[in-house]
Design an enzyme around this catalytic site. Structure first.
Site, PDB file in Angstrom:
ATOM      1  N   ASN A   9       0.951  -1.208   0.022  1.00 50.96           N
ATOM      2  CA  ASN A   9      -0.009   0.068   0.053  1.00 50.96           C
ATOM      3  C   ASN A   9       0.900   1.364  -0.062  1.00 50.96           C
ATOM      4  O   ASN A   9       1.607   1.587   1.132  1.00 50.96           O
ATOM      5  CB  ASN A   9      -1.076  -0.003   1.281  1.00 50.96           C
ATOM      6  CG  ASN A   9      -1.738   1.305   1.583  1.00 50.96           C
ATOM      7  OD1 ASN A   9      -1.759   1.979   0.561  1.00 50.96           O
ATOM      8  ND2 ASN A   9      -2.338   1.385   2.566  1.00 50.96           N
ATOM      9  N   TRP A  10       1.064   1.975  -1.091  1.00 46.42           N
ATOM     10  CA  TRP A  10       1.971   3.002  -1.342  1.00 46.42           C
ATOM     11  C   TRP A  10       1.354   4.234  -0.526  1.00 46.42           C
ATOM     12  O   TRP A  10       2.033   5.252  -0.586  1.00 46.42           O
ATOM     13  CB  TRP A  10       2.290   3.134  -2.608  1.00 46.42           C
ATOM     14  CG  TRP A  10       3.040   2.192  -3.462  1.00 46.42           C
ATOM     15  CD1 TRP A  10       3.334   0.923  -2.867  1.00 46.42           C
ATOM     16  CD2 TRP A  10       3.652   2.021  -4.747  1.00 46.42           C
ATOM     17  NE1 TRP A  10       4.009   0.118  -3.743  1.00 46.42           N
ATOM     18  CE2 TRP A  10       4.351   0.769  -4.845  1.00 46.42           C
ATOM     19  CE3 TRP A  10       3.673   2.924  -5.955  1.00 46.42           C
ATOM     20  CZ2 TRP A  10       4.839   0.383  -6.123  1.00 46.42           C
ATOM     21  CZ3 TRP A  10       4.180   2.501  -7.046  1.00 46.42           C
ATOM     22  CH2 TRP A  10       4.815   1.277  -7.072  1.00 46.42           C
ATOM     23  N   LYS A  11       0.101   4.269  -0.449  1.00 42.90           N
ATOM     24  CA  LYS A  11      -0.590   5.519   0.399  1.00 42.90           C
ATOM     25  C   LYS A  11      -0.262   6.792  -0.423  1.00 42.90           C
ATOM     26  O   LYS A  11      -0.222   6.381  -1.654  1.00 42.90           O
ATOM     27  CB  LYS A  11       0.129   5.628   1.768  1.00 42.90           C
ATOM     28  CG  LYS A  11       0.035   4.280   2.644  1.00 42.90           C
ATOM     29  CD  LYS A  11       0.099   4.545   3.998  1.00 42.90           C
ATOM     30  CE  LYS A  11      -0.244   3.164   4.791  1.00 42.90           C
ATOM     31  NZ  LYS A  11       0.207   3.125   6.269  1.00 42.90           N
ATOM     32  N   HIS A  94      -9.277   0.744   5.457  1.00 37.42           N
ATOM     33  CA  HIS A  94      -8.102   0.885   6.085  1.00 37.42           C
ATOM     34  C   HIS A  94      -8.228   2.027   7.321  1.00 37.42           C
ATOM     35  O   HIS A  94      -9.026   2.763   7.272  1.00 37.42           O
ATOM     36  CB  HIS A  94      -7.159   1.651   4.931  1.00 37.42           C
ATOM     37  CG  HIS A  94      -5.820   1.500   5.562  1.00 37.42           C
ATOM     38  ND1 HIS A  94      -5.275   2.756   6.234  1.00 37.42           N
ATOM     39  CD2 HIS A  94      -4.745   0.882   5.392  1.00 37.42           C
ATOM     40  CE1 HIS A  94      -3.923   2.540   6.652  1.00 37.42           C
ATOM     41  NE2 HIS A  94      -3.517   1.255   6.096  1.00 37.42           N
ATOM     42  N   GLU A  96      -6.508   4.413   8.107  1.00 36.88           N
ATOM     43  CA  GLU A  96      -6.641   5.842   7.829  1.00 36.88           C
ATOM     44  C   GLU A  96      -7.853   6.224   7.483  1.00 36.88           C
ATOM     45  O   GLU A  96      -8.170   7.500   7.712  1.00 36.88           O
ATOM     46  CB  GLU A  96      -5.330   6.023   7.075  1.00 36.88           C
ATOM     47  CG  GLU A  96      -4.030   5.978   7.629  1.00 36.88           C
ATOM     48  CD  GLU A  96      -2.888   5.387   7.222  1.00 36.88           C
ATOM     49  OE1 GLU A  96      -2.966   5.552   5.907  1.00 36.88           O
ATOM     50  OE2 GLU A  96      -1.805   4.702   7.578  1.00 36.88           O
ATOM     51  N   GLU A 166      -5.144  -5.266  10.993  1.00 39.15           N
ATOM     52  CA  GLU A 166      -4.064  -4.280  11.233  1.00 39.15           C
ATOM     53  C   GLU A 166      -4.308  -3.562  12.592  1.00 39.15           C
ATOM     54  O   GLU A 166      -5.130  -2.618  12.475  1.00 39.15           O
ATOM     55  CB  GLU A 166      -3.984  -3.296  10.017  1.00 39.15           C
ATOM     56  CG  GLU A 166      -3.771  -4.020   8.650  1.00 39.15           C
ATOM     57  CD  GLU A 166      -3.113  -2.853   7.770  1.00 39.15           C
ATOM     58  OE1 GLU A 166      -2.104  -2.971   7.053  1.00 39.15           O
ATOM     59  OE2 GLU A 166      -4.027  -1.966   7.461  1.00 39.15           O
ATOM     60  N   GLY A 172       2.781   2.309  10.987  1.00 39.07           N
ATOM     61  CA  GLY A 172       3.702   3.239  10.710  1.00 39.07           C
ATOM     62  C   GLY A 172       4.383   3.675  12.083  1.00 39.07           C
ATOM     63  O   GLY A 172       4.930   4.629  11.826  1.00 39.07           O
ATOM     64  N   SER A 212       3.629  -2.343  10.333  1.00 36.87           N
ATOM     65  CA  SER A 212       5.178  -2.286  10.493  1.00 36.87           C
ATOM     66  C   SER A 212       5.946  -3.583  10.015  1.00 36.87           C
ATOM     67  O   SER A 212       6.712  -4.198  10.812  1.00 36.87           O
ATOM     68  CB  SER A 212       5.524  -1.799  11.925  1.00 36.87           C
ATOM     69  OG  SER A 212       5.101  -0.687  12.169  1.00 36.87           O
TER      70      SER A 212
HETATM   71  P1  PGA Z   1       2.946   0.024   7.775  1.00 33.96           P
HETATM   72  O1  PGA Z   1       1.592   0.494   7.153  1.00 33.96           O
HETATM   73  O2  PGA Z   1       3.506  -1.060   7.173  1.00 33.96           O
HETATM   74  O3  PGA Z   1       3.842   1.282   7.423  1.00 33.96           O
HETATM   75  O4  PGA Z   1       2.891   0.076   9.099  1.00 33.96           O
HETATM   76  C1  PGA Z   1       0.762  -0.848   6.850  1.00 33.96           C
HETATM   77  C2  PGA Z   1      -0.506  -0.347   6.466  1.00 33.96           C
HETATM   78  O5  PGA Z   1      -1.149   1.051   6.847  1.00 33.96           O
HETATM   79  O6  PGA Z   1      -1.111  -1.052   5.714  1.00 33.96           O
END
Ligand code: PGA
Length: 250
Positions: A9-11, A94, A96, A166, A172, A212
């Site tokens: 997931n490149w966000k 997700h 976020e 998650e 993150g 992470s």
């Molecule tokens: P991260 O993000 O690997 O940077 O912790 C995971 C995600 O949000 O899917």
């Protein structure tokens, strides 16, 4: 036997040029890899990355999608547009989207159903906050998100659904859930799916861990019986870290 599934997931990262370059490197380095692989660039780079991954073993994913097919929805992207560009997977729910942009379980469920109706595969993300974990509510929260997210989804569509567990406090932050902790929640998810659907559907379900994930911890995670792959954020932004992750379990 469930096939390991690694998704990047490149966000909100990468210009079109950067995205094309990373996708090209991944195509070259992961050629012949037999795991299931997906990358989800930002919307603006989907078209360019689609050309690069078309016909390869890497699927193209989107990071979000509107709950409607078309209409007056300023700033939204439709399932029809995603299909048109070559997208075959969409990440929904997700953390976020849930916590920063206020997406509700009900909204996420509408998106899940629309994506499945249009033959997109779905990665449905679920996970608790640190506050919820500290209050001993992990199973309640995760099972609730799972139930609402899949409300009205028929068993025949489950082959197109992946669940990504998650924990919000691990995204993150550099803090990973221990493989044992993640596996315990993922076993609970599988059990709930067996109760809601059938043993065979639950057994076949791919459940990813996310939060992470790095080359250094992926092997330990993949050793656990209910961890079938990973949804990777930060470490998916460089081939040096995503390639070794994508090769795990193969
Ligand atoms: P991260 O993000 O690997 O940077 O912790 C995971 C995600 O949000 O899917």
């Amino acid at each position: 036997m469930r096939k390991p599934y690694f998704a990047g997931n490149w966000k909100m990262h990468k210009t079109i040029g950067e995205a094309r370059e990373l996708a090209q490197t991944l195509v070259t380095e992961l050629d012949g890899n037999t795991n299931k692989l997906m990358i989800a660039p930002p919307f603006t780079a989907l078209s360019a990355v689609s050309e690069v991954v078309s016909g390869t073993n890497i699927k193209l994913g989107a990071q979000n999608m509107a709950p409607e097919e078309s209409g007056a929805h300023t700033g939204e992207i439709s399932v029809l547009m995603l299909r048109d560009i070559g997208v075959s997977v969409v990440i929904l729910g997700h953390s976020e989207r849930r916590h920063v942009y206020g997406e509700s379980d009900e909204l996420i469920n509408r998106k899940v159903k629309l994506a499945l109706e249009h033959s997109l595969e779905v990665i449905l993300c679920v996970g608790e906050t640190l506050e919820e974990r500290d209050a001993g509510r992990v199973n309640d929260v995760v099972a609730g998100q799972l139930k609402s997210g899949l409300n009205g989804v028929d068993e025949r569509h489950l082959v197109s659904v992946t669940i990504a567990y998650e924990p919000v406090w691990a995204i993150g932050t550099g803090r990973t859930a221990t493989p044992e902790d993640a596996d315990a929640v993922q076993a609970m998810i599988r059990e709930r799916m067996a109760n809601a659907y059938s043993d065979s559907a639950a057994e076949a379900l791919c459940i990813q861990y996310g939060g992470s994930v790095k080359p250094e911890n992926v092997v330990g995670l993949m050793e656990r019986p209910n961890i079938d792959g990973a949804l990777v954020g930060g470490a998916s932004l460089m081939s040096e870290s995503f390639v070794p992750i994508a090769r795990a379990g193969a």
